[in-house]
Design a protein around this motif. Structure first.
Motif, PDB file in Angstrom:
ATOM      1  N   THR A 177      32.967 -22.331  17.871  1.00  0.00           N
ATOM      2  CA  THR A 177      34.141 -21.497  18.117  1.00  0.00           C
ATOM      3  C   THR A 177      33.831 -20.012  17.944  1.00  0.00           C
ATOM      4  O   THR A 177      34.735 -19.182  17.951  1.00  0.00           O
ATOM      5  N   GLY A 178      32.546 -19.710  17.799  1.00  0.00           N
ATOM      6  CA  GLY A 178      32.150 -18.307  17.767  1.00  0.00           C
ATOM      7  C   GLY A 178      32.494 -17.604  16.476  1.00  0.00           C
ATOM      8  O   GLY A 178      32.499 -16.376  16.419  1.00  0.00           O
ATOM      9  N   VAL A 179      32.780 -18.380  15.451  1.00  0.00           N
ATOM     10  CA  VAL A 179      33.134 -17.789  14.168  1.00  0.00           C
ATOM     11  C   VAL A 179      31.874 -17.712  13.302  1.00  0.00           C
ATOM     12  O   VAL A 179      31.098 -18.667  13.248  1.00  0.00           O
ATOM     13  N   ALA A 180      31.646 -16.565  12.648  1.00  0.00           N
ATOM     14  CA  ALA A 180      30.528 -16.459  11.714  1.00  0.00           C
ATOM     15  C   ALA A 180      30.816 -17.349  10.502  1.00  0.00           C
ATOM     16  O   ALA A 180      31.924 -17.329   9.968  1.00  0.00           O
ATOM     17  N   VAL A 181      29.845 -18.133  10.124  1.00  0.00           N
ATOM     18  CA  VAL A 181      30.056 -19.024   8.983  1.00  0.00           C
ATOM     19  C   VAL A 181      30.244 -18.163   7.734  1.00  0.00           C
ATOM     20  O   VAL A 181      29.370 -17.378   7.387  1.00  0.00           O
ATOM     21  N   PRO A 182      31.381 -18.295   7.049  1.00  0.00           N
ATOM     22  CA  PRO A 182      31.616 -17.470   5.857  1.00  0.00           C
ATOM     23  C   PRO A 182      30.553 -17.774   4.793  1.00  0.00           C
ATOM     24  O   PRO A 182      30.066 -18.902   4.681  1.00  0.00           O
ATOM     25  N   ARG A 183      30.210 -16.738   4.029  1.00  0.00           N
ATOM     26  CA  ARG A 183      29.150 -16.874   3.016  1.00  0.00           C
ATOM     27  C   ARG A 183      29.437 -18.012   2.040  1.00  0.00           C
ATOM     28  O   ARG A 183      28.574 -18.787   1.683  1.00  0.00           O
ATOM     29  N   ASP A 184      30.684 -18.075   1.571  1.00  0.00           N
ATOM     30  CA  ASP A 184      30.973 -19.050   0.531  1.00  0.00           C
ATOM     31  C   ASP A 184      31.258 -20.449   1.063  1.00  0.00           C
ATOM     32  O   ASP A 184      31.311 -21.399   0.293  1.00  0.00           O
TER      33      ASP A 184
ATOM     34  N   ALA B 126      35.450 -19.489  27.371  1.00  0.00           N
ATOM     35  CA  ALA B 126      35.587 -19.327  25.929  1.00  0.00           C
ATOM     36  C   ALA B 126      36.762 -18.417  25.597  1.00  0.00           C
ATOM     37  O   ALA B 126      37.587 -18.727  24.737  1.00  0.00           O
ATOM     38  N   ALA B 127      36.874 -17.314  26.308  1.00  0.00           N
ATOM     39  CA  ALA B 127      37.954 -16.369  26.040  1.00  0.00           C
ATOM     40  C   ALA B 127      39.319 -17.019  26.253  1.00  0.00           C
ATOM     41  O   ALA B 127      40.208 -16.942  25.407  1.00  0.00           O
ATOM     42  N   SER B 128      39.487 -17.671  27.406  1.00  0.00           N
ATOM     43  CA  SER B 128      40.766 -18.326  27.687  1.00  0.00           C
ATOM     44  C   SER B 128      41.077 -19.399  26.656  1.00  0.00           C
ATOM     45  O   SER B 128      42.209 -19.517  26.179  1.00  0.00           O
ATOM     46  N   LEU B 134      43.043 -22.197  20.949  1.00  0.00           N
ATOM     47  CA  LEU B 134      42.567 -22.211  19.563  1.00  0.00           C
ATOM     48  C   LEU B 134      43.335 -21.257  18.665  1.00  0.00           C
ATOM     49  O   LEU B 134      43.783 -21.643  17.574  1.00  0.00           O
ATOM     50  N   GLU B 135      43.487 -20.027  19.111  1.00  0.00           N
ATOM     51  CA  GLU B 135      44.143 -19.049  18.248  1.00  0.00           C
ATOM     52  C   GLU B 135      45.577 -19.436  17.883  1.00  0.00           C
ATOM     53  O   GLU B 135      45.941 -19.426  16.705  1.00  0.00           O
ATOM     54  N   ILE B 139      46.717 -20.176  14.050  1.00  0.00           N
ATOM     55  CA  ILE B 139      47.771 -19.424  13.362  1.00  0.00           C
ATOM     56  C   ILE B 139      48.800 -20.373  12.746  1.00  0.00           C
ATOM     57  O   ILE B 139      49.184 -20.230  11.581  1.00  0.00           O
ATOM     58  N   ALA B 140      49.190 -21.392  13.524  1.00  0.00           N
ATOM     59  CA  ALA B 140      50.159 -22.356  12.999  1.00  0.00           C
ATOM     60  C   ALA B 140      49.566 -23.130  11.826  1.00  0.00           C
ATOM     61  O   ALA B 140      50.265 -23.414  10.829  1.00  0.00           O
TER      62      ALA B 140
END
Lengths: 198, 198, 198, 198
Positions: A177-184, B126-128, B134-135, B139-140
């Motif tokens: 999902t293109g999210v950077a894996v959080p450090r913790d 990915a953007a769509s 996903l977003e 949020i929910a």
DNA sequence: AGCTAAACGAGACGGTACGTCACGTCTTGGA
DNA sequence: TCCAAGACGTGACGTACCGTCTCGTTTAGCT
């Protein structure tokens, strides 16, 4: 870029497989994937970039995903070995951190994500990917986990298979999902799922 | 003549969008994906199956993944709503189980996996996918988690974002690798990550 | 350009044919043909340029060539009438010269060549073109020739039909092949085919 | 195995142009034009009828009119050569008669008229048609005429270019308007324009 | 003054053909 | 025997127009 030395023409192979052509194809595929994305990864483009005839590709690989698979297997062996000898809790945690970095930063990480994605589209790809990549790694990971558990390094709250899914799943999901894996995230997961001794 | 559907002929739309054509396309795309896989999901096949002209598809959808996205959004709203009112620990656990079942069994689950995969191949997709699916869900979910935490229902060991990754990641990863989500995986994760009150 | 006056909106027609729309279509077709060639002469482009709905065109013309035909008939009546009253040898020669200039320079000349060409491609066009344009003109030309012959102005070496073909053929052929009609060609033809009195 | 066509399957071409495909395309185009008219002459129909891939057509011909042009050039060379050796007055007259018959009866005659028509619609077609067909023929015809004039066989009333227009124009014009060329038209034209010796 | 009927703009629709791209197979000829 | 080169049949791509069909509006002419 088939030529690997200073000679203007590559030494042709005669009737044995041309190693230079093989690595040129692997590099071309990887480069195209990283530079222009999966959409540009066509057999014709690989052949063009590798300076190789299309037929040479079809002779040795049944499809372009097998090329990526070869690349991934070679690169993973070098850059992300599963620690199997005397694994410690901190060794496993390091492995998870390396895995996260591998997915996020290494060209071969993109290769892995691409294959995981393509496996959703095509059953043949899925079969190859599982048989040649996922299963062998999983076996090594399970062995790593089992040894660490037997040595009292960790006492996981789940069985070994589920434990690996619980640890790797979030890392892969973040990468997808293109999210950077959080450090913790990795550390807290290791703490709560593996329950290391210290 | 109060009846509006006495003729078998579909009511033509005039200069307004033809709703019948819209749903026919969505159904055709979903059916093709489930029955014959992503490889068979061509715009021409969708048009053929939906009994619709290709141009009608291009008029309303910029690409075939947007069709899948529309399907996914409609189906998810019906079958997998995020519980946002007065969420309880068991409510969240039920949501996670439903999500695992949705991925494993529902046609729209295949749709989600396909989109997640295609998003790896194409930045536009990915953007769509992020923006439209996903977003909003994330949020929910965050809101659900925050309310539950404030109500004292759960006390997660990580921040809300990382918590959702830690919970959903293993489920998605199992689905992607074709592994059935083990019965105790979800529950044990919820126990150790969310730390519910009871 | 449907508006013919300073009002921002053209006076709509109610339930009678809209003359402004009619001439807007004729002009748009002619302009498109002259400016961008036959390839740009699509019904949609005509409608766009004329500020008219496509259906309005299909309501009044069976095909786009009929639009050109209407244009050609109106323009030819104005700019290239067949001299039928008391024709003289020099009158006929002047008619031939005017015809050559018409083909070479007048927008409607391009229209005629286009219709002659399109008639080779489509029998329906050929039928309309003959019936509505070629035949009426030919009848008038034959009458012109017959009167001049009876009056002793000319004594053609061929029958009236063949004479007209012998005179017009070279002019049309030059226009079709993009060759400027030589100055002496028309005159020498008239001299040798018509054999005028003087 | 000396026989090359013992199988019904066409011998494939390897990496050289497939001559069988080339002639199949030319024949298919000609047949479609004669049987169903220019409207049916689509690239897809040609490919279908020739048993050839569309891409094979686009690989070798920039447009369908070039296919017709190839056909016309080959057929004209066979069936309507310009007599250039020792031309006589009667030889020229015979050439004109053959030309009239060619336009009226020969399939390639329809091909010529079609190209002449299409040249009115598209400048590119016009350029190709002139360069590859009209100009070479015209040069040969002018040479024929010049030689006959120098030999005293004929003494035309116009320059060679205009003479050819005066002779060919009526024939082409009759063909374009669907009129059978009258028997005496060609002969009388030859008599009055060429002024042969006898 | 209100009603009906036709023409209008707008534009969605099912189609056909376009010209391009990549697929995977095949054949040639050179090393 | 392998390779570079590249032609081939196949089929999907996304676009442009085709001719048909509603829609809702506008206006002329009849009640």
């Amino acid at each position: 870029m088939p030529a690997v030395n200073s000679q203007p023409r590559r030494a042709r192979s005669g009737n044995r497989r041309d190693e230079a052509a093989r690595v040129a194809v692997l590099h071309a595929a990887d480069d195209l994937l990283v530079e222009h994305g999966f959409g540009a990864l066509t057999v014709e483009a690989i052949a063009r970039r590798a300076g190789v005839a299309k037929q040479t590709i079809y002779r040795w690989w049944p499809s372009k995903v097998e090329i990526l698979l070869d690349t991934l297997i070679e690169d993973t062996a070098k850059r992300l070995p599963v620690p199997t000898e005397l694994p410690t809790a901190s060794g496993i945690r390091a492995y998870l951190r390396d895995f996260a970095d591998f997915l996020a930063a290494d060209p071969a990480g993109k290769c892995l994500l691409t294959l995981l994605a393509e496996a959703q589209h095509d059953p043949g790809t899925a079969a190859s990917f599982h048989e040649r990549y996922l299963e062998p790694r999983r076996i090594a990971e399970i062995e790593m986990l089992t040894r660490a558990t037997e040595a009292g390094e960790v006492s996981p709250v789940l069985g070994p298979e589920a434990t690996m899914d619980a640890l790797l799943g979030p890392i892969v999901y973040c990468a997808l999902t293109g999210v950077a894996v959080p450090r913790d995230l990795v550390d807290t997961l290791a703490e709560n799922i593996l329950r290391p001794r210290a």
